[in-house]
Scaffold this motif. Structure first.
Motif, PDB file in Angstrom:
ATOM      1  N   VAL A  38      -0.924 -12.243 -30.886  1.00 55.40           N
ATOM      2  CA  VAL A  38      -1.676 -13.616 -30.689  1.00 55.40           C
ATOM      3  C   VAL A  38      -0.440 -14.371 -29.746  1.00 55.40           C
ATOM      4  O   VAL A  38       0.300 -14.694 -30.474  1.00 55.40           O
ATOM      5  CB  VAL A  38      -2.298 -14.097 -31.539  1.00 55.40           C
ATOM      6  N   TRP A  45      -0.408 -22.413 -32.643  1.00 55.63           N
ATOM      7  CA  TRP A  45      -1.223 -21.148 -33.473  1.00 55.63           C
ATOM      8  C   TRP A  45      -1.144 -21.423 -34.869  1.00 55.63           C
ATOM      9  O   TRP A  45      -1.912 -21.183 -35.622  1.00 55.63           O
ATOM     10  CB  TRP A  45      -0.901 -19.909 -32.874  1.00 55.63           C
ATOM     11  N   ILE A  53      -7.717 -20.434 -40.672  1.00 50.07           N
ATOM     12  CA  ILE A  53      -8.154 -19.078 -40.446  1.00 50.07           C
ATOM     13  C   ILE A  53      -7.687 -18.211 -41.807  1.00 50.07           C
ATOM     14  O   ILE A  53      -8.741 -17.418 -42.329  1.00 50.07           O
ATOM     15  CB  ILE A  53      -7.136 -18.122 -39.205  1.00 50.07           C
ATOM     16  N   ARG A  57     -10.695 -16.841 -43.912  1.00 51.55           N
ATOM     17  CA  ARG A  57     -11.103 -15.786 -43.506  1.00 51.55           C
ATOM     18  C   ARG A  57     -10.774 -14.486 -44.426  1.00 51.55           C
ATOM     19  O   ARG A  57     -11.257 -13.626 -44.782  1.00 51.55           O
ATOM     20  CB  ARG A  57     -10.224 -15.157 -42.117  1.00 51.55           C
ATOM     21  N   PHE A 237     -12.408 -11.477 -31.536  1.00 48.21           N
ATOM     22  CA  PHE A 237     -11.880 -12.590 -32.492  1.00 48.21           C
ATOM     23  C   PHE A 237     -11.635 -13.683 -31.739  1.00 48.21           C
ATOM     24  O   PHE A 237     -10.972 -13.642 -30.621  1.00 48.21           O
ATOM     25  CB  PHE A 237     -10.619 -12.060 -33.164  1.00 48.21           C
ATOM     26  N   GLY A 238     -12.243 -14.773 -32.207  1.00 45.81           N
ATOM     27  CA  GLY A 238     -12.367 -16.170 -31.428  1.00 45.81           C
ATOM     28  C   GLY A 238     -13.141 -16.349 -30.284  1.00 45.81           C
ATOM     29  O   GLY A 238     -14.143 -15.450 -30.267  1.00 45.81           O
ATOM     30  N   ARG A 239     -12.981 -17.340 -29.803  1.00 39.03           N
ATOM     31  CA  ARG A 239     -14.119 -17.597 -28.962  1.00 39.03           C
ATOM     32  C   ARG A 239     -13.723 -17.401 -27.476  1.00 39.03           C
ATOM     33  O   ARG A 239     -14.805 -17.544 -26.422  1.00 39.03           O
ATOM     34  CB  ARG A 239     -14.463 -19.437 -28.938  1.00 39.03           C
TER      35      ARG A 239
END
Length: 321
Positions: A38, A45, A53, A57, A237-239
């Motif tokens: 990432v 982040w 997250i 998660r 993962f993510g948008r």
């Protein structure tokens, strides 16, 4: 007479120590903190990771791991250890050690183990057939960081990828043909690779090209219609946009196109793991059947089969030439 002493370091991604929220959180924190994985600036982040997250998660992912956990432990670790053992048996005079980028056994421990045995040539074999900056390059970064702690470093032989190696293609072909023989010819064969964000590909990650190269060679090798083989990408993962077409979206659309029977192989995974056993064999099968599909088979990863170990042996032998 050469006095070179080689050692082999097999590297895989890693896995939680146990299928609990605490262990999952610990694993994900390390994995998702790697800037190769990432590359969002840490000041943006880190608050997202630790504030949103990980708290939400970890429990959900723990339940997924519980669904695939075996009496021996995490499938990825179990198969990786078998690969290490079997390769060690073939390379009788060369020590083979397993290390995980995130988790146990750790890369520092694995490298230290080999150096304590007096090796002066270190062969690093990441178990990622297709190169990506998020996987293969992350391993290289870690090895470089570890070796900074040693005054004398070994000669380094880094096997960047093996997406087109003939023995790799032959091993995949054999597993596909075994599935065809057992379950009949499907209407579609899906080759599902782990995805990466599109942005990484646009700035130079050659992962999509490696995936296409593997797919094209499999199409050539198989006695099966090329127009019935599809390459898709999973595990986004993510948008932000990831490589397409998405595996799960494809599964939902195939039945309305008259596809009743699919078989799925994940060529980029050297060992079965959460992404294959839970995401593909369970989640995507459910998506396909719910959409009207009739028959679904997941084709296992190469794991510890003989053809796979032979491939790893060839890769090591080539690195020593």
């Amino acid at each position: 007479m050469s006095s070179n002493k080689y050692g082999v370091l097999l590297v895989n991604l890693g896995t939680p120590d146990e299928p609990t929220p605490v262990a999952i959180r610990r694993y994900l924190a390390k994995f998702l903190s790697d800037r190769r994985v990432v590359d969002i600036p840490p000041f943006i982040w880190k608050p997202l990771l630790y504030g949103i997250i990980l708290p939400f998660r970890s429990s959900r992912v723990a339940k997924l791991y519980q669904g695939i956990w075996t009496e021996e432990g995490s499938p990825l670790l179990v198969y990786s250890q078998r690969q290490q053992t079997l390769l060690n048996e073939r390379l009788t005079d060369i020590p083979v050690v397993l290390g995980m980028s995130y988790g146990f056994p750790s890369l520092p421990q694995a490298v230290g183990n080999l150096l304590q045995q007096g090796i002066d040539h270190l062969i690093v074999l990441p178990l990622y057939p297709q190169y990506s900056s998020t996987t293969s390059a992350a391993v290289f970064d870690s090895i470089s960081k570890i070796l900074k702690g040693y005054r004398t470093i070994p000669h380094l032989h880094f096997i960047r990828s093996y997406a087109t190696h003939p023995a790799y293609i032959a091993a995949l072909k054999a597993t596909i043909e075994q599935s065809f023989e057992k379950h009949g010819l499907p209407d579609r064969l899906l080759l599902s690779y782990h995805g990466i964000p599109e942005r990484l590909a646009t700035i130079g990650d050659i992962y999509p090209q490696d995936c296409r190269a593997t797919t094209e060679l499999l199409i050539q090798a198989l006695d099966y219609p090329a127009d019935k083989i599809m390459m898709t990408f999973q595990s986004r993962f993510g948008r932000l946009p990831w490589l397409t077409p998405y595996t799960d979206k494809t599964m939902a659309l195939l039945p309305e196109q008259g596809v009743e029977h699919v078989q799925v192989l994940c060529p980029g995974f050297s060992s079965d793991c959460l992404e294959t056993l839970e995401e593909i064999q369970q989640q995507n099968q459910a998506i396909f059947l719910h959409a009207g599909g009739k028959k679904f088979e997941y084709i296992s990863a190469l794991n510890d089969n003989e053809a796979h170990i032979s491939l790893l042996e060839q890769l090591v032998n080539n690195a020593m030439k």
